[in-house]
Design an enzyme around this catalytic site. Structure first.
Site, PDB file in Angstrom:
ATOM      1  N   LYS A 145      -9.579  -1.646  -4.516  1.00 22.53           N
ATOM      2  CA  LYS A 145      -9.671  -0.716  -5.774  1.00 22.53           C
ATOM      3  C   LYS A 145     -10.751  -1.107  -6.629  1.00 22.53           C
ATOM      4  CE  LYS A 145      -5.041   1.504  -4.973  1.00 22.53           C
ATOM      5  NZ  LYS A 145      -3.698   1.960  -5.621  1.00 22.53           N
ATOM      6  N   LYS A 150      -7.968   3.122   6.777  1.00 18.20           N
ATOM      7  CA  LYS A 150      -6.991   3.878   6.907  1.00 18.20           C
ATOM      8  C   LYS A 150      -6.766   5.292   6.342  1.00 18.20           C
ATOM      9  CE  LYS A 150      -4.919   2.598   2.508  1.00 18.20           C
ATOM     10  NZ  LYS A 150      -4.079   1.804   1.595  1.00 18.20           N
ATOM     11  N   LYS A 184      -5.804   9.431   0.576  1.00 15.61           N
ATOM     12  CA  LYS A 184      -5.794  10.932  -0.167  1.00 15.61           C
ATOM     13  C   LYS A 184      -7.273  10.679  -0.848  1.00 15.61           C
ATOM     14  CE  LYS A 184      -0.873  10.436  -1.687  1.00 15.61           C
ATOM     15  NZ  LYS A 184      -0.224   9.500  -2.543  1.00 15.61           N
TER      16      LYS A 184
END
Ligand code: AMP
Ligand code: TRP
Length: 328
Positions: A113, A195, A198
């Site tokens: 991230k 994966k 969102k």
């Protein structure tokens, strides 16, 4: 009979997708009668990266509404919003003081991230896994049902609990992650090496739970496949493998049966049939979601009762913790 306790959380960082559903929410519903459950919309985790206030407010409601629509019911499950229970913010500070920095350096999700984020990375993002530990430990949760990406965070939580207990006595229950054998990692449609997520920039990669039938058909139609023909479960062919896995999870069929069924059929047929299966699987959930969000009060009431129940339990735990440490 004393039931064991389950805790899990979900961020309000965007629209929920099939990965969230198959990797987490659906399993929460399936096991709710067996346990005492706490399901939390983790808005304090969501703000570890910048959010627009109006969007965040809407997303919190959307996620909570979808959890109820997916079948989590008040008889078995407490559904609540994290920021409404102050004990989470207090326990995270306490846990920060027993967690070595080195343990957080190892967290792979933080590395991913923080690399993606252009702006400055916040202290909150670094501390994210400790807040997650606070969530779990406040409720004496034995089990934490999550997708495969959360395994490392639950293991860290266990380590933190163990260290705390070693210093201050047996205060915390050591939790275990519960990861589904199939569905723990649903992959993106366009990029099946990553994966499903969102994130905004990859709308075409994800089937969102509130997508219309046409959106679902169009996204699945464009999903990446390969230049082969056989429709078989082969992990070396991530696109087809992912489509078949979603099909398997939603139909409940066995792998061999599914392969036999699609023998000699084309990728086009697989995609068309999968799209209809997804549409029909999501239809009742969507219907329920629109029914319940039509009545604004309904959701508010569930969330306010949820926060009250969760708050009472969490406060009790926090008292135990502060007492053990000499803060009381
Ligand atoms: P998040 O959206 O990151 O808050 O995740 C909520 C839950 O969904 C967690 O238990 C995740 O592990 C799970 N999850 C998220 N993305 C996926 C995915 N692509 N496949 C399976 N599970 C997922
Ligand atoms: N980090 C989790 C995710 O992104 C969400 C989460 C926060 C969570 N607190 C939790 C999951 C506690 C399980 C238990 O998916």
């Amino acid at each position: 009979m004393n039931k064991k306790t389950v805790f899990s959380g979900i961020q309000a960082s965007g629209h929920l997708h099939l990965g969230n559903y198959l990797g987490a929410i659906r399993n929460w519903k399936a096991m709710q009668e067996e346990y005492n459950n706490y399901f939390c919309v983790v808005d304090l985790h969501t703000i570890t990266v910048p959010q627009h206030p109006a969007e965040l407010r809407a997303n919190i409601r959307e996620v909570a509404g979808l959890l109820i629509a997916a079948g989590l019911d008040e008889e078995h499950s407490v559904v609540f919003v994290q920021s409404k229970v102050r004990a989470h913010s207090e326990l995270v500070w306490i846990l920060n003081c027993v967690t070595p920095m080195g343990w957080l350096h190892r967290m792979t999700q933080f590395k991913e991230k923080s690399e993606k984020q252009k702006e400055e990375v916040s202290v909150g993002l670094y501390d994210y896994p400790v807040l997650q530990a606070a969530d779990i430990l406040l409720y004496d949760a034995h089990l934490v049902p999550v997708g495969a990406d959360q395994k490392q965070h639950v293991e860290l939580c266990r380590d933190i609990a163990q260290r705390f207990n070693h210093r201050y006595g047996e205060i915390f229950v050591l939790p275990d992650a519960l990861i589904p054998p199939v569905g723990g990692r649903v992959m993106g449609l366009i990029n099946p090496e990553k994966k499903m997520s969102k994130s905004e920039e990859k709308q075409e990669d994800s089937v969102f739970l509130l997508d219309t039938p046409d959106q679902i058909r169009s996204k699945i139609k464009r999903a990446t496949t390969d230049s082969r023909k056989e429709i078989v479960f082969d992990e070396e062919r991530p696109g087809i493998y992912n489509l078949l896995t979603i099909y398997q999870l939603l139909t409940g069929g066995k792998r061999e049966q599914i392969e036999t069924y699609f023998e000699g059929k084309s990728y086009k047929t697989l995609k068309e049939e999968l799209a209809e299966v997804v549409i029909e699987s999501l239809r009742p959930l969507q219907q329920k979601y629109f029914d319940l969000t039509g009545d604004n009060n309904f959701l508010d009431q569930i969330l306010s009762r949820g926060a009250e129940q969760a708050g009472a339990r969490a406060e009790k735990k926090l008292r135990q913790v502060t007492e053990a440490m000499g803060l009381r």
